[in-house]
Each structure stands twice: as structure tokens, then as C-alpha cells.
Design a protein around this motif. Structure first.
Motif, PDB file in Angstrom:
ATOM      1  N   THR A  85       0.836  -1.170  -0.012  1.00 24.08           N
ATOM      2  CA  THR A  85       0.104   0.095  -0.146  1.00 24.08           C
ATOM      3  C   THR A  85       1.029   1.302  -0.034  1.00 24.08           C
TER       4      THR A  85
ATOM      5  N   GLU B 179      -5.003  -4.437  -2.249  1.00 29.07           N
ATOM      6  CA  GLU B 179      -6.059  -5.438  -1.835  1.00 29.07           C
ATOM      7  C   GLU B 179      -6.521  -6.261  -2.998  1.00 29.07           C
TER       8      GLU B 179
ATOM      9  N   ARG C 145      -6.222   3.832   6.736  1.00 25.10           N
ATOM     10  CA  ARG C 145      -5.273   2.810   6.873  1.00 25.10           C
ATOM     11  C   ARG C 145      -5.869   1.732   7.714  1.00 25.10           C
TER      12      ARG C 145
HETATM   13  N1  ASP Z   1      -3.539  -2.062   3.156  1.00 20.31           N
HETATM   14  C1  ASP Z   1      -4.167  -1.143   3.698  1.00 20.31           C
HETATM   15  C2  ASP Z   1      -3.168  -0.376   4.588  1.00 20.31           C
HETATM   16  O1  ASP Z   1      -1.906  -0.926   4.824  1.00 20.31           O
HETATM   17  C3  ASP Z   1      -5.254  -1.382   4.284  1.00 20.31           C
HETATM   18  C4  ASP Z   1      -5.392  -2.824   5.411  1.00 20.31           C
HETATM   19  O2  ASP Z   1      -4.280  -3.483   5.287  1.00 20.31           O
HETATM   20  O3  ASP Z   1      -6.250  -3.141   5.948  1.00 20.31           O
HETATM   21  O4  ASP Z   1      -3.639   0.293   5.343  1.00 20.31           O
END
Ligand code: ASP
Length: 451
Positions: A49, A119, A197
Motif C-alpha cells: 500500500t 488489496e 489505513r
Molecule cells: N492495505 C491497507 C493499509 O496498509 C489496508 C489494510 O491492510 O487493512 O492500510
């Protein structure tokens, strides 16, 4: 039927993804799986992310985004290679590249759409892998499944109610395992929109609620939720059972195991949440429930978070002025600053707010208005406060916890700027200088968990 959500460390590489799939396949009730983007493989690694956010901001700045994009694709190439599903890569690469190279109409929506691709790719890969091993899995697109979101007035993505009905029809085939990407949904206008997040937890809770699941499993990389942040205290007390209300208070004050907004959907439908460890699936984990069956300790947990400010207003005979508090709240409302707590005395009232919304400019406007419009005697602002909370339902029937906590803090030389006991008596809140946030939690843990 169980809804099982797996976090970033559970999807970090091929080995972890194989663990996820064997957990899913070991229980025929695990039919709906929500996945995060691949997280860190080692302490110094970068989450997919974060790599994606870098791609988006690089392109917005007009710089060469191909290099950071290649880092993202490399992560997926490695995963697909090790899972021996090379045919999955072209679809992932195409989906990511299309979103990254789309026209930019507004920066926030563009960043949202790019950062959702972690995701999305995880869901495609897990689906392909399960299919390649002879199982029936289906990748779910949140738009096709009807997960619609919008921004609320402080810019947070929130679910539109109709989504629950839409998602309730997700499982058309009982033998199929449905793989749903976490973290994002669509606006009614068809744009990708992400939660804050860690928001895949919210997607999991929404699906568990929509499908009336028997349990919402939230798979992470710890055996339990602990009574205090394990980075602060060695071997803290594990929490085996906790109520939604207790968890809500602890999540509010900095517990990061489950996203703060993930409790609500499960809570409303009374669906128990089980936090479990992908690396140790036989451990019982922590159960978040509406009613506890037992209490291991008087206090359930201690948490702390920085980033608060308080505005203390004094006015002689404040208690005799009808509408004084209402007028204070009206001014904060008109200036668009949400109020977190209002501890009050006879002639004083403190308004506690989040520092990020209470900018120095807002501070100036609000304080001037309160002095001028309400004729206050005095107003004092503390900008850098931390909130430290002690939470536990069993406290309601016991005497002396506040005295012990306050004297432990004062013996440690920590000045208490605010003290507040919630009306429900399941929590106590202390406002301390930000620099004492961790220390205050350690002091309280030592005092209250070593009886
Ligand atoms: N990938 C996103 C983050 O790193 C959401 C998650 O993992 O829940 O915030």
C-alpha cells in the motif's frame, strides 16, 4: 458460516499465502475471505500500500512513476512465481497499470484508486492459487457485489446502508470460496474510495454483518490482543475475552489490533469477533463479544494516544447560566471541530478535541469567539495532550481504582491535566502531556496488573 479476514503480514509472500489458504481450507465454514494488500516481509520492508501511494504521488508530481510501479509489480511477480501461478500475473499487472495510468481528475480520488490495488491484486492472486490447487474460488469485485461508500463530513469513507442488502446475496454457490478485497468500495458514481489505513478490517466486519456470519475471524500476526501495547511492557497480560464496549474504548485510545471503525458493523448485528494468529492457528486468540463469560482481571486493558488538545474555559457562576455549555458547543460546531470529551467543574469546562482538526488558525478563531460572544473570564489551551485510558467492565463494582491510578501517576511525577470517568464506569481517562504517553501507560500497568 464464517467471514475470515487476513491482514497484510498474512499476505506478505507466497509462503504466508499458502498458510492462509490452508487455514481457509481446514474449515468448511470459511466461505468468505477478505484480504489485505501484501504487508511487510521483514521489519524494514515496505508495505505494498505504501509503495502504491508512492506511485500515485510520483505521477501526480509529474515525475517518472514507472520505477516505483515496477517495485509493486515485482512484489506480485515474486509471489505468483513462488505460488507457481505465472498466468495470474498478467491480469494483476494489467489491472494495476490501468488504474495507475488513468486520467487524473482529482488527486484524492486518484490516490484512493491506486492504493486500493494492493488489496485487489491480493484477492486475484489468492483466488487463482485456490483454483490452481483444485478448489472453487471466486474473486469478488466490490462494485459488482454492491459495496457502496461515501465520505462523511470529516472526509472518512463510510458505508451506504443499501450495501448491506446488496452484500447479503453474495454467496450464490455454497461450494465456492468467495475472495473479497478489503479496504475499498465504490461511490455511487463508480469511483474507487478507500477506508482509512488498516481499513480491510472494516470490510470484513461489514461482510460478516451483511451475511449474518456466525463469527468474524480477524487473522493477524499475534496470538492475542494484549492488555497493554507489548512494545511498552514485557510479556503483557493476554486478553482472552473482551466486550465490544471495552474494545471500542481501547481502540479509541490507541489499540491498533483492530481498526476502530471495524467494531460497529459486527456490534450492531451481535457477531462475535475472533482475533487469531495466521502463524499459530491453533491458539484460541481473543474473542470480542457482547457479554463476557468470565473476568481474568479487574482491568481489561490500558491504552494511550497522542494528538489531543484541550480548551479550558472559566466563567464565574457558569453553572447558573442557562445555555452556556450549549453555546460553547455551538461555536465548535460552527467552526467544524468535532468535540471528543467535555470534562467539567462548577465554573470551568474543558473541551477536548483532536489536534489535527484544531489547527492554530481554528484555535485563534474559536478562542476569540468564546471570549467575545460568551464573555468568558479566562480561556487556556493545551495543545499537546495524550489521552491514556484504563478500561474494564469489572471496575464498575470495585472501589479505589481511580485513587490507585492517580496516586501511581503522581508518584511517578506525571501531572494529570484532565481526569474523567465515563458515565458507564467501564473506563477512566487521563489527559497527560504527550511526552508522558508511554510512561503513563507503563506506570498504570505496573500498578494495576501486579496486584
Ligand atoms: N492495505 C491497507 C493499509 O496498509 C489496508 C489494510 O491492510 O487493512 O492500510
Amino acid at each position: 458460516m464464517k467471514v475470515s479476514k487476513f491482514g497484510g503480514t498474512s499476505l506478505a509472500n507466497a509462503f504466508q499465502i499458502q498458510k492462509v489458504c490452508s487455514i481457509v481450507l481446514s474449515d468448511p465454514d470459511r466461505k468468505v475471505v477478505v484480504v489485505s494488500a501484501p504487508g511487510k516481509r521483514t521489519k524494514d520492508d515496505i508495505k505494498v500500500t505504501d509503495l502504491l501511494i508512492d506511485v500515485a504521488t510520483t505521477r501526480i508530481a509529474g515525475n517518472d512513476y514507472k520505477k516505483p510501479l515496477e517495485l509493486v509489480i515485482d512484489r506480485f511477480r515474486e509471489i505468483c512465481g513462488e505460488l507457481e501461478i505465472p498466468d495470474a500475473l498478467p491480469a494483476v499487472e494489467k489491472a494495476v497499470t490501468e488504474v495507475v495510468e488513468a486520467a487524473i481528475y482529482d488527486n484524492v480520488s486518484y490516490i484512493d484508486s491506486v492504493k486500493a490495488m494492493g488489496e485487489d491484486s491480493s484477492a486475484r492472486i489468492v483466488t487463482e492459487y485456490l483454483n490452481s490447487t483444485g478448489h472453487k474460488a471466486h474473486y469478488c469485485n466490490p462494485r459488482e457485489c454492491g459495496l457502496f461508500l461515501e465520505h462523511n463530513d470529516i472526509g472518512k469513507a463510510v458505508i451506504l446502508d443499501e450495501s448491506y442488502d446488496n452484500l447479503s446475496t453474495l454467496r450464490k454457490d455454497e461450494d465456492t470460496i468467495y475472495i473479497f478485497p478489503g479496504f475499498y468500495g465504490y461511490t455511487k458514481a463508480g469511483q474507487i474510495i478507500t477506508f482509512s489505513r488498516g481499513g480491510s478490517d472494516i470490510t470484513g466486519s461489514i461482510l460478516a454483518a451483511a451475511l449474518s456470519a456466525e463469527v468474524y475471524e480477524n487473522w493477524t500476526d499475534v496470538d492475542n490482543v494484549y492488555a497493554v501495547n507489548p512494545n511498552l511492557v514485557n510479556n503483557p497480560f493476554p486478553i482472552r475475552e473482551i466486550t465490544y464496549d471495552e474494545m471500542r474504548e481501547l481502540a479509541y485510545a490507541g489499540f491498533t489490533v483492530l481498526h476502530e471503525d471495524a467494531l460497529y458493523p459486527a456490534y450492531v448485528r451481535g457477531i462475535p469477533i475472533n482475533i487469531k494468529n495466521t502463524n499459530n492457528p491453533s491458539a484460541n486468540g481473543t474473542w470480542i463479544v457482547s457479554k463476557r463469560t468470565h473476568y481474568d482481571s479487574l482491568i481489561t486493558g490500558i491504552a494511550g494516544e497522542k494528538g489531543f488538545s484541550s480548551v479550558t474555559i472559566s466563567k464565574y457562576l457558569m453553572n447558573q447560566q442557562v445555555g452556556f455549555l450549549w453555546n460553547i458547543m455551538r461555536i465548535f460546531m460552527e467552526e467544524g471541530v468535532s468535540i471528543e470529551h467535555i470534562p467539567s467543574g462548577i465554573d470551568t469546562i474543558s473541551v477536548v478535541v483532536r489536534k489535527k482538526y484544531f489547527t492554530p488558525e481554528k484555535q485563534e478563531i474559536i478562542c476569540n469567539r468564546i471570549m467575545k460572544e460568551l464573555n468568558a473570564d479566562n480561556i487556556k489551551v493545551e495543545r499537546d495532550l495524550a489521552i491514556v485510558m484504563i478500561v474494564g467492565e469489572a471496575m464498575a463494582n470495585s472501589v479505589g481504582i481511580m485513587a490507585r491510578a492517580a496516586s501511581a501517576l503522581s508518584n511517578a511525577g506525571i501531572n494529570l491535566r484532565i481526569v474523567n470517568q465515563g458515565a458507564s464506569e467501564i473506563s477512566m481517562m487521563f489527559g497527560v502531556a504527550e511526552s508522558y504517553c508511554s510512561y503513563a501507560q507503563k506506570v498504570l500497568y505496573k500498578e494495576l496488573f501486579r496486584y
